[in-house]
Design a protein around this motif. Structure first.
Motif, PDB file in Angstrom:
ATOM      1  N   ILE A 418      13.076 -59.975 -99.541  1.00  0.00           N
ATOM      2  CA  ILE A 418      12.492 -58.625 -99.481  1.00  0.00           C
ATOM      3  C   ILE A 418      11.573 -58.409-100.676  1.00  0.00           C
ATOM      4  O   ILE A 418      10.455 -57.890-100.548  1.00  0.00           O
ATOM      5  N   ARG A 419      12.028 -58.822-101.857  1.00  0.00           N
ATOM      6  CA  ARG A 419      11.222 -58.654-103.070  1.00  0.00           C
ATOM      7  C   ARG A 419       9.946 -59.481-103.010  1.00  0.00           C
ATOM      8  O   ARG A 419       8.901 -59.073-103.530  1.00  0.00           O
ATOM      9  N   GLU A 420      10.005 -60.674-102.395  1.00  0.00           N
ATOM     10  CA  GLU A 420       8.814 -61.527-102.289  1.00  0.00           C
ATOM     11  C   GLU A 420       7.740 -60.898-101.409  1.00  0.00           C
ATOM     12  O   GLU A 420       6.548 -61.114-101.627  1.00  0.00           O
ATOM     13  N   ASN A 421       8.159 -60.134-100.405  1.00  0.00           N
ATOM     14  CA  ASN A 421       7.212 -59.613 -99.423  1.00  0.00           C
ATOM     15  C   ASN A 421       6.797 -58.174 -99.665  1.00  0.00           C
ATOM     16  O   ASN A 421       5.784 -57.732 -99.118  1.00  0.00           O
ATOM     17  N   TRP A 422       7.581 -57.430-100.463  1.00  0.00           N
ATOM     18  CA  TRP A 422       7.235 -56.036-100.743  1.00  0.00           C
ATOM     19  C   TRP A 422       7.391 -55.755-102.235  1.00  0.00           C
ATOM     20  O   TRP A 422       8.243 -56.341-102.900  1.00  0.00           O
ATOM     21  N   GLN A 423       6.565 -54.840-102.726  1.00  0.00           N
ATOM     22  CA  GLN A 423       6.528 -54.547-104.162  1.00  0.00           C
ATOM     23  C   GLN A 423       7.704 -53.653-104.548  1.00  0.00           C
ATOM     24  O   GLN A 423       7.658 -52.444-104.336  1.00  0.00           O
TER      25      GLN A 423
END
Length: 436
Positions: A418-423
């Protein structure tokens, strides 16, 4: 957040009640009077509201025990700082001279007090509680902390007596950034650099700041409260009464903040007490920005040194490593504006919303490529996920056929994706696995 202090003479069941309210076993319970000599701090949640609870040592008046004098000082400070006091008495021993002495001090304090009669294990004993009306502290509330009898009614009364906010008289809806760290890490210097004036006293003496100070900052397109907190020391270093008071105020400032700016002294590196503060921030689900202060005093500042410093901080704070680290100097004002920009962005990240269709479009192929490990020959299938609306921090739910078999490492895998794809840098995330 409101603060409730539990006081009373030794061996009336304060620690048992503390454990009951906080649903923990942090406080040691013993039949020996005077077992609790340190303060215990925890949270209680009841009917959708939260408040903090402090368990104090037994309050004895005119005692010869050297520990009793220190305990009494800490209890007085706790009652001065608390929004409400729970005064515990023992129905088995009845009214004592000690209880009357404590009641006299509490009446002079002019603080909301709830008189709690403990160890009332059967209804016949409730009639015996009438003698405690002599204390002049209102109607006694009969409970049994050991069995939990009557604690629900007590908590209803506590919520009724507490103020609705229980916090600082500051404007709502404006972000609050708490500057926290060890004593003498440069917290007051940083805020003075932000606001452009020496409003906060700065000295080389650790512990100059005794209180949490709110400062409205509305320059250069920013609008938020800066909170300068007293330095938090290790418990065995907390010797002065004022220092204990300061630690309590700092803990409350962290609880009432949105983003915590953790100051680390570049000349000393990351120490155990920095980790304690970090864990306190994590426990309260607060966003985090790490500022390595006094960077102007470091002689060798090449990229290798910076990378080594960053790696050391992230490895100590693992598994939560997705937070910004800024190397700054409050004295020379080096990169202090970036601290404000980053704190603002981290605050915005707390309110990030991800559409359900987009979330499933990205996450389901990743889950299919790297599914949860099978347990006892059973394969776990995750078919749907969504973000829970209107939560304090971003919260995601993944629906699986066997949620009980999904372990913590796989939850962290989902969080990292989730962190990789959204800020969501600097912001804690909740990941839940539920039955589909």
């Amino acid at each position: 957040m409101a603060l409730v202090a539990i006081v009373g003479r030794p061996n009336v069941g304060k620690s048992t009640l503390f454990n009951r309210l906080t649903k923990s076993r942090k406080a040691i319970v013993s039949a020996e009077a005077g077992t609790t000599r340190d303060r215990q701090y925890g949270k209680c949640e009841w009917n959708g509201r939260e408040f903090s609870v402090v368990d104090t040592g037994g309050w004895v008046v005119k005692s010869d025990d050297i520990f009793e004098e220190e305990i009494r000082k800490q209890v007085i400070i706790a009652t001065e700082e608390a929004d409400l006091v729970l005064f515990l008495v023992d129905i088995n021993t009845g009214l004592t001279d000690w209880d009357e002495d404590v009641a006299l001090i509490l009446r002079k304090a002019k603080l909301p007090v709830v008189l709690v009669v403990n160890k009332a294990d059967n209804f016949d004993q409730y009639y015996e509680a009438a003698e405690f009306y002599k204390l002049g502290l209102g109607d006694p509330v009969c409970i049994s902390a050991a069995t939990g009898s009557g604690t629900g009614d007590l908590l209803d009364l506590v919520l009724d007596r507490l103020k609705a906010d229980g916090g600082e008289m500051i404007e709502e809806g404006i972000p609050r950034f708490a500057v926290v760290g060890r004593p003498n890490a440069g917290k007051s210097s940083l805020i003075n650099a932000f606001i452009g004036e020496d409003r906060h006293i700065v000295t080389e003496i650790a512990g100059t700041t005794r209180d949490s100070i709110y400062t409205r900052y509305d320059k250069f397109g920013f609008d938020f409260y800066l909170v300068d907190t007293a330095g938090i020391r290790r418990k065995n270093k907390v010797t002065e009464d004022l220092e204990f008071y300061s630690v309590m105020r700092s803990i409350r400032a962290i609880e009432n903040s949105d983003v915590c700016i953790l100051m680390i002294d570049a000349t000393r590196g990351i120490e155990a007490q920095d980790m304690n503060i970090f864990q306190l921030i994590q426990k309260n689900n607060k966003s985090l920005v790490v500022v390595v202060n006094k960077w102007d005093l470091v002689e060798d500042k090449d990229q290798v040194v910076i990378k080594t410093f960053e790696d050391a901080i992230r490895s100590r704070m693992a598994p939560f490593t997705d937070f910004p680290i800024i190397f700054a100097s409050a004295l020379t004002k080096q990169r202090i504006f970036k601290v404000l920009e980053t704190a603002k962005q981290v605050y915005v990240n707390r309110t990030a919303k991800v559409g359900t269709s987009k979330l499933n479009e990205v996450m389901l192929p990743l889950i299919e490529a790297f599914p949860p490990p099978s347990v006892k020959g059973k394969y776990i299938k995750i078919k749907y996920c969504m973000q829970v609306p209107q939560t304090q921090i971003p919260t995601f739910v993944f629906y699986a056929n066997l949620p009980q078999y999904v372990k913590e490492p796989y939850r962290r895998f989902l969080e990292n994706k989730i962190r990789e794809n959204w800020q969501m840098t600097g912001c804690p995330i909740n990941v839940f696995i539920r039955q589909k």
